[in-house]
Design a protein around this motif. Structure first.
Motif, short mmCIF file in Angstrom:
data_model
loop_
_atom_site.label_atom_id
_atom_site.label_comp_id
_atom_site.label_asym_id
_atom_site.label_seq_id
_atom_site.Cartn_x
_atom_site.Cartn_y
_atom_site.Cartn_z
N VAL A 32 -3.73 7.19 17.40
CA VAL A 32 -4.16 8.16 16.38
C VAL A 32 -4.07 7.57 14.97
N LYS A 33 -4.26 6.27 14.87
CA LYS A 33 -4.35 5.63 13.54
C LYS A 33 -5.81 5.68 13.07
N GLU A 34 -6.22 4.79 12.18
CA GLU A 34 -7.57 4.83 11.64
C GLU A 34 -8.62 4.76 12.76
N SER A 63 12.12 5.24 9.90
CA SER A 63 10.80 4.73 9.52
C SER A 63 10.89 4.28 8.07
N ARG A 64 9.81 3.75 7.52
CA ARG A 64 9.86 3.18 6.16
C ARG A 64 10.44 4.19 5.18
N ASP A 65 11.28 3.68 4.27
CA ASP A 65 12.06 4.59 3.41
C ASP A 65 11.67 4.50 1.94
N GLY A 67 -1.42 18.64 12.23
CA GLY A 67 -0.50 19.73 12.59
C GLY A 67 0.96 19.29 12.45
N ARG A 68 1.21 18.00 12.65
CA ARG A 68 2.58 17.48 12.52
C ARG A 68 3.12 17.68 11.10
N VAL A 69 2.21 17.81 10.12
CA VAL A 69 2.63 18.09 8.74
C VAL A 69 2.45 19.57 8.42
N LEU A 103 7.18 -2.01 12.67
CA LEU A 103 6.05 -2.96 12.66
C LEU A 103 4.77 -2.32 13.16
N ILE A 104 4.71 -0.98 13.06
CA ILE A 104 3.60 -0.26 13.70
C ILE A 104 2.23 -0.78 13.23
N ASP A 105 2.09 -1.05 11.93
CA ASP A 105 0.77 -1.47 11.43
C ASP A 105 0.46 -2.94 11.75
N GLU A 106 1.48 -3.68 12.16
CA GLU A 106 1.30 -5.11 12.44
C GLU A 106 1.00 -5.37 13.91
N LYS A 122 0.83 -1.21 0.00
CA LYS A 122 0.00 0.00 0.00
C LYS A 122 0.86 1.26 0.00
N SER A 123 1.87 1.28 0.86
CA SER A 123 2.72 2.48 0.94
C SER A 123 3.39 2.76 -0.41
N ILE A 124 3.88 1.70 -1.05
CA ILE A 124 4.58 1.89 -2.32
C ILE A 124 3.60 2.29 -3.42
N ALA A 167 8.28 9.58 15.14
CA ALA A 167 8.74 8.80 13.98
C ALA A 167 7.55 8.63 13.05
N SER A 168 7.58 9.26 11.88
CA SER A 168 6.46 9.15 10.95
C SER A 168 6.96 9.23 9.52
N ALA A 169 6.77 8.14 8.79
CA ALA A 169 7.16 8.13 7.38
C ALA A 169 6.28 9.07 6.57
N GLN A 170 5.04 9.26 7.03
CA GLN A 170 4.14 10.15 6.28
C GLN A 170 4.61 11.59 6.39
N VAL A 171 5.01 12.01 7.60
CA VAL A 171 5.48 13.39 7.76
C VAL A 171 6.80 13.57 7.01
N ALA A 223 2.37 4.62 21.42
CA ALA A 223 1.22 5.52 21.65
C ALA A 223 0.62 6.00 20.32
N GLU A 224 1.42 6.00 19.25
CA GLU A 224 0.91 6.39 17.93
C GLU A 224 -0.33 5.59 17.51
N LEU A 225 -0.45 4.37 18.07
CA LEU A 225 -1.60 3.53 17.71
C LEU A 225 -2.92 4.18 18.10
N GLY A 282 -4.64 8.19 5.55
CA GLY A 282 -3.69 9.14 6.12
C GLY A 282 -2.53 9.39 5.16
N THR A 283 -2.08 8.34 4.48
CA THR A 283 -0.94 8.51 3.56
C THR A 283 -1.31 9.45 2.42
N THR A 284 -2.52 9.29 1.86
CA THR A 284 -2.95 10.18 0.78
C THR A 284 -2.92 11.62 1.28
N MET A 285 -3.55 11.86 2.42
CA MET A 285 -3.65 13.25 2.88
C MET A 285 -2.29 13.83 3.22
N ARG A 286 -1.49 13.11 3.99
CA ARG A 286 -0.23 13.72 4.46
C ARG A 286 0.76 13.90 3.31
N LEU A 287 0.89 12.91 2.44
CA LEU A 287 1.84 13.08 1.32
C LEU A 287 1.36 14.17 0.37
C1 S3P Z 1 2.71 4.92 6.30
C2 S3P Z 1 3.34 5.29 7.47
C3 S3P Z 1 2.84 4.93 8.81
C4 S3P Z 1 1.87 3.76 8.72
C5 S3P Z 1 0.85 3.96 7.66
C6 S3P Z 1 1.50 4.07 6.30
C7 S3P Z 1 3.27 5.36 5.01
O1 S3P Z 1 2.17 6.03 9.38
O2 S3P Z 1 1.25 3.57 9.98
O3 S3P Z 1 -0.07 2.89 7.64
O4 S3P Z 1 2.88 4.84 3.95
O5 S3P Z 1 4.13 6.25 5.03
P1 S3P Z 1 2.94 7.22 10.17
O6 S3P Z 1 3.73 7.99 9.22
O7 S3P Z 1 1.82 8.04 10.79
O8 S3P Z 1 3.75 6.53 11.21
#
Ligand code: S3P
Length: 435
Positions: free
Chosen positions: A340-342, A192-194, A124-126, A312-315, A20-22, A165-169, A336-338, A93-98
């Motif tokens: 503020v997820k979906e 975080s994921r790269d 606000g973090r973005v 492994l946040i989503d797992e 999904k992220s990719i 730590a947020s790959a989206q931000v 604690a990030e869990l 969240g990924t759509t909106m933040r990116l």
């Molecule tokens: C994602 C980053 C993570 C993850 C989300 C997908 C991404 O969120 O939980 O499902 O694709 O960059 P955060 O950036 O809020 O940690």
């Protein structure tokens, strides 16, 4: 809803859906490239379709997805146009933040919103660092909550240390950095994921990493992509846990992304005593992939926290299911990030799993779980609360319950894995879908 009957045997071969992220990133970066990008294995789910719809509204020409094949005629970094209507990120969240990062770089006005869950999530973090770069952003609660409106353009690069730590931000700021004058440096205290960094590099963007600092320079052009999206380890995770906890299981999972910034679940399951074999490790479009084979395992409780968590946040929801039937106590900290997820995944997962007889104790930043030592859970009526990963985690729990379970509000599973009920059935599970 989904009605699930635990099967006597759980066996078969699954090809998990595209990452999904990719997929999100391929749609966004492909739309910004100069020329035509060809994507294979694109995830066709509600979240990634939200991204495609937004990119079309911004002027990208997109064909597909058809059987995972997507053709994107990129408009170039200066080629997006003002959308005629409000952009809708749905549940993603990924759509909106990116996209906030991309929109901050555009010399036009745009408004972006999402569904009820997304409109409650912190933005606000973005928006704050984007404002520091020079974008004008307005939103409810001082730019914290969507709908958000922006007028971007004329950004200047900044150096920014991520407070969470947020790959989206991180990704939003790197994408904004493409449109800025001067370098933009994002410092991530915990990796975080790269995927954004890898894909921007593949598109020829001037991006470099030194230790935990990633720097991007403003660019004039991105090259189109030719990409095969690997299988999503976050989707595969449901079957990894199912295979471990079911007493008569053997499941093969083909073509799973093993990117080290995503593969924390494998380390933890192995530490818990999981029988997982990794085979055919290979490279695909700049990501490491492999086939996984999981079989019934005697799991032990584990303690996790710190820098492992973003990997492994989503797992974590499905890991809590594994912990519920493992031997001994599991402690999960620094997550604690869990909340503020979906959904609030800490409180709601505990609430629902405990209806099945699990002993899950929510903590401010994670969970304490007292495992049943292999004793089955009990079938119950539980609710996903509209959160796809809670819905699938509860479905996995129901595979080791006595009697049938009903998962209410299961339609949300289509946010990331529309074929999940069908894949469960392929392993021999009796699954009924209803309204
Ligand atoms: C994602 C980053 C993570 C993850 C989300 C997908 C991404 O969120 O939980 O499902 O694709 O960059 P955060 O950036 O809020 O940690």
């Amino acid at each position: 809803m989904l009605v699930i009957k635990p099967p006597p045997v759980l066996e078969g071969i699954i090809k998990p859906p595209g990452d999904k992220s990719i997929s999100h990133r391929a749609a966004i970066i492909g739309a910004l490239a100069s020329g035509t990008s060809y994507i294979e294995g694109f995830l066709e789910s509600a979240d990634t379709l939200s991204t495609l719809k937004c990119m079309k509204a911004l002027g990208a020409e997109i064909e597909g997805p058809q059987e995972g094949r997507l053709v994107i005629k990129g408009q170039g970094l200066q080629g997006l146009r003002e959308p005629e209507d409000v952009l809708d990120a749905g549940n993603a969240g990924t759509t909106m933040r990116l996209l906030l990062g991309v929109l901050a770089g555009q010399p036009f006005y745009s408004v972006i919103t999402g569904d009820q869950s997304l409109r409650r999530r912190p933005m606000g973090r973005v928006t704050r660092p984007l404002q520091q770069m020079g974008a004008q952003v307005w939103g409810r609660q001082d730019g914290e909550l969507p709908p958000l409106s922006l007028r971007g353009g004329r950004l200047k690069g900044i150096q920014y240390t991520l407070p969470v730590a947020s790959a989206q931000v991180k990704s939003a700021l790197l994408l904004a950095g493409l449109f800025a004058s001067g370098p933009t440096t994002v410092i991530e205290p915990i990796p975080s994921r790269d995927h954004t960094e890898r894909m921007l590099k593949a598109a020829g963007a001037p991006i470099t990493r030194q230790d935990n600092a990633i720097t991007i320079e403003g660019a004039c052009r991105l090259c189109p992509l030719s990409l095969e999206v690997p299988g999503d380890i976050s989707s595969a995770a449901f079957f990894l846990v199912a295979g471990c906890i079911h007493p008569r299981a053997r499941i093969q999972l083909l073509g799973v992304n093993l990117n080290p910034t995503r593969a924390g679940i494998l380390e933890v399951l192995e530490k818990m005593g999981a029988e997982i074999k990794i085979k055919n490790i290979r490279e695909s479009s700049g990501e490491e992939i492999g086939d996984l084979e999981v079989s019934s395992s005697a799991l032990e409780g584990v303690e996790i926290g710190g820098s492992l968590i973003p990997r492994l946040i989503d797992e974590i929801p499905v890991l809590v299911v594994a912990a519920s039937v493992a031997r001994g106590r599991t402690v999960i900290r620094d997550a604690a990030e869990l909340r503020v997820k979906e959904s609030n995944r800490i409180d709601l997962l505990a609430l629902e799993l405990n209806k099945m007889g699990a002993q899950v104790y929510p903590q401010p930043d994670g969970f304490i779980v007292e495992g049943s030592g292999g004793e089955p859970l009990k079938g119950a009526e539980v609710d996903s609360h509209g959160d796809h990963r809670l819905g699938m985690a509860l479905a996995v729990a129901s595979l080791v319950a006595r009697g049938e379970s009903t998962i209410l509000n299961s339609r949300c599973i289509g946010v990331s894995y529309p074929a999940f009920p069908r894949d469960l059935a392929r392993l021999g599970v009796e699954v009924r879908e209803g309204n």
